[in-house]
Design an enzyme around this catalytic site. Structure first.
Site, PDB file in Angstrom:
ATOM      1  CG  HIS A 175       2.226  -4.677   1.979  1.00  0.00           C
ATOM      2  ND1 HIS A 175       2.267  -4.189   3.315  1.00  0.00           N
ATOM      3  CD2 HIS A 175       1.250  -4.101   1.515  1.00  0.00           C
ATOM      4  CE1 HIS A 175       1.140  -3.397   3.328  1.00  0.00           C
ATOM      5  NE2 HIS A 175       0.393  -3.419   2.253  1.00  0.00           N
TER       6      HIS A 175
ATOM      7  CG  HIS B   5      -3.387  -3.899  -0.873  1.00  0.00           C
ATOM      8  ND1 HIS B   5      -4.314  -4.026   0.514  1.00  0.00           N
ATOM      9  CD2 HIS B   5      -2.314  -3.233  -0.540  1.00  0.00           C
ATOM     10  CE1 HIS B   5      -3.534  -3.496   1.404  1.00  0.00           C
ATOM     11  NE2 HIS B   5      -2.433  -3.022   0.818  1.00  0.00           N
ATOM     12  CG  LEU B   6      -3.822 -10.067  -5.393  1.00  0.00           C
ATOM     13  CD1 LEU B   6      -3.784 -11.741  -5.041  1.00  0.00           C
ATOM     14  CD2 LEU B   6      -3.065  -9.877  -6.612  1.00  0.00           C
ATOM     15  NE  ARG B   7      -7.560  -2.822  -3.775  1.00  0.00           N
ATOM     16  CZ  ARG B   7      -7.077  -1.978  -2.837  1.00  0.00           C
ATOM     17  NH1 ARG B   7      -7.132  -2.731  -1.610  1.00  0.00           N
ATOM     18  NH2 ARG B   7      -6.581  -0.814  -2.940  1.00  0.00           N
TER      19      ARG B   7
ATOM     20  CE  LYS C 105      -0.960  -4.338   7.353  1.00  0.00           C
ATOM     21  NZ  LYS C 105      -1.024  -3.828   5.814  1.00  0.00           N
TER      22      LYS C 105
ATOM     23  CG  HIS D  63      -1.162   1.089   7.951  1.00  0.00           C
ATOM     24  ND1 HIS D  63      -1.378   0.919   6.597  1.00  0.00           N
ATOM     25  CD2 HIS D  63      -1.034   2.105   8.426  1.00  0.00           C
ATOM     26  CE1 HIS D  63      -1.355   2.205   6.148  1.00  0.00           C
ATOM     27  NE2 HIS D  63      -1.029   2.856   7.184  1.00  0.00           N
TER      28      HIS D  63
ATOM     29  CG  HIS E  10       3.250   0.252   3.942  1.00  0.00           C
ATOM     30  ND1 HIS E  10       3.113   0.791   5.193  1.00  0.00           N
ATOM     31  CD2 HIS E  10       2.128  -0.243   3.764  1.00  0.00           C
ATOM     32  CE1 HIS E  10       1.753   0.690   5.874  1.00  0.00           C
ATOM     33  NE2 HIS E  10       1.478   0.101   4.920  1.00  0.00           N
TER      34      HIS E  10
ATOM     35  CG  ASP F  41       0.897  -0.738   0.160  1.00  0.00           C
ATOM     36  OD1 ASP F  41       0.015  -1.315   0.344  1.00  0.00           O
ATOM     37  OD2 ASP F  41       0.825   0.592   0.750  1.00  0.00           O
TER      38      ASP F  41
HETATM   39  C1  NCD Z   1      -3.948   0.484   0.779  1.00  0.00           C
HETATM   40  C2  NCD Z   1      -5.054  -0.059  -0.025  1.00  0.00           C
HETATM   41  O1  NCD Z   1      -5.694   0.829  -0.842  1.00  0.00           O
HETATM   42  O2  NCD Z   1      -5.826  -1.240   0.484  1.00  0.00           O
HETATM   43  N1  NCD Z   1      -3.501   1.801   0.481  1.00  0.00           N
HETATM   44  C3  NCD Z   1      -2.416   2.425   0.595  1.00  0.00           C
HETATM   45  O3  NCD Z   1      -2.572   3.648   0.263  1.00  0.00           O
HETATM   46  N2  NCD Z   1      -1.383   1.730   0.784  1.00  0.00           N
HETATM   47  C4  NCD Z   1      -4.078   0.004   2.055  1.00  0.00           C
HETATM   48  C5  NCD Z   1      -2.562   0.265   2.743  1.00  0.00           C
HETATM   49  O4  NCD Z   1      -1.994  -0.731   2.922  1.00  0.00           O
HETATM   50  O5  NCD Z   1      -2.651   1.236   3.706  1.00  0.00           O
HETATM   51 ZN    ZN Z   2      -1.082  -2.053   1.890  1.00  0.00          ZN
END
Ligand code: NCD
Ligand code: ZN
Length: 321
Positions: free
Chosen positions: A10, A12-14, A90, A127, A161, A233
């Site tokens: 899990h 997030h790379l943006r 997702k 989520h 998560h 995450d």
């Molecule tokens: C994540 C994000 O910033 O993209 N933020 C977070 O607090 N975990 C999104 C997510 O996975 O809920």
């Molecule tokens: Zn996330």
């Protein structure tokens, strides 16, 4: 110690500059990662998906992105067309976390999609939070997990998560439920966020919870439970946006050094949590990659681009070679 083919389930790379800044940390430590699609606009069609995948591949080496798409009311043709390029879909309840405004408002509306996913053997990543009181949101979502798991017994569902220990007990009750655990829910409590001076850098969704939750999560992870997998995450936001209240913790730089200390003396369970469980649960086809941790004092970076990492500046016993 040498880890075989670590996978972050899990991440997030943006995109753009941010991706270029943060991706090297994951690439150095992991063979593969499941990439979350909550960009603006979301990754929810084939064109955007392939562009995004290409951007990740162009900025990495010897790294497999397991891409996801953002849940919407996909037609059968759209789904068939996506199937080869996605690991999972997702599901974000609408408005519940960062960039989830276009998420699902009524679960029943995506039932036809879930039915097709079940047939095509595409996992569902969730989520799991309601919009109730913030500390109860995960617990309140347990009924939704139960309903999904029962209504779609062949669909593999990943409870992402996990922060509330009660959710973990579902794993043994429902064959088709799996869970990811983050570094921060495994090692921190709400005290780190609001116990002293407010620390916005440790604010995330779902909130980090109580010492009791953390103790139970640690117990499950230490037990080597087959359905519990590591998913960081790691969710970078610029310091400016964090100070405006953005949710997400950028943990990528410190993951393996921190876990090596947590699992000290039990590399077998570490290996399962960081790779083997995920590979066997989902039959992941990821090229082998060995990652070595050496015993050498190492300090976490203070800053990465305009993002402050988790445990910035902290000393660790192990370093990724
Ligand atoms: C994540 C994000 O910033 O993209 N933020 C977070 O607090 N975990 C999104 C997510 O996975 O809920
Ligand atoms: Zn996330």
């Amino acid at each position: 110690m040498i880890l075989n083919t670590p996978i972050d389930m899990h991440l997030h790379l943006r995109e753009g500059e941010m991706l270029k800044n943060v991706l090297p940390y994951t690439q150095n430590q992991f063979a593969a990662a499941v990439i979350m699609p909550n960009l603006v606009p979301p990754v929810d069609n084939k064109e955007r998906l392939l562009e995004y995948k290409e951007e990740i591949l162009l900025n990495s080496e010897n790294f497999t992105p397991l891409t996801n798409v953002f849940m919407k009311e996909f037609s059968e043709d759209e789904l068939l067309d996506l199937a080869d390029n996605i690991f999972a879909i997702k599901l974000y309840p609408a408005g519940i976390t960062t960039n989830s405004e276009n998420g699902v408002k009524t679960l029943e509306r995506v039932y036809p999609v879930l039915e097709m996913m079940s047939e095509l053997n595409i996992p569902l990543s969730v989520h799991g939070e309601t919009n109730g009181f913030v500390l109860d949101r995960e617990r309140e979502f347990i009924d939704v997990y139960k309903k999904l798991a029962t209504d779609f017994p062949k669909l593999k569902i990943i409870m992402e998560h996990i922060g509330t220990a009660d959710m973990l007990y579902l794993l043994d009750e429902y064959e088709n439920l799996y869970a990811t655990v983050t570094l921060h829910h495994l090692l921190l409590t709400l005290d780190e966020v609001v116990g002293g001076m407010l620390n916005p850098h440790y604010f995330c969704k779902p909130l980090i919870k109580t010492p009791k939750d953390r103790a139970e999560i640690q117990k499950f992870v230490k037990s080597g439970h087959k359905k519990v997998m590591f998913g960081s995450d790691s969710a970078p936001h610029s310091i400016k946006n964090k100070l405006k209240g953005a949710a997400g913790i950028f943990s990528a730089p410190v993951i393996l050094p921190a876990l090596a200390e947590f699992f000290e003396g039990d590399i077998e369970t570490f290996q399962k949590f960081i790779s083997d469980n995920a590979r066997s649960n989902f039959n992941l086809n990821v090229p082998e990659k060995k990652v070595e941790l050496i015993e050498e004092e190492w300090r976490a970076p203070y800053i990465v681009g305009d993002v402050k990492p988790m445990w910035a500046g902290k000393k660790f016993k192990y370093k990724v070679k």
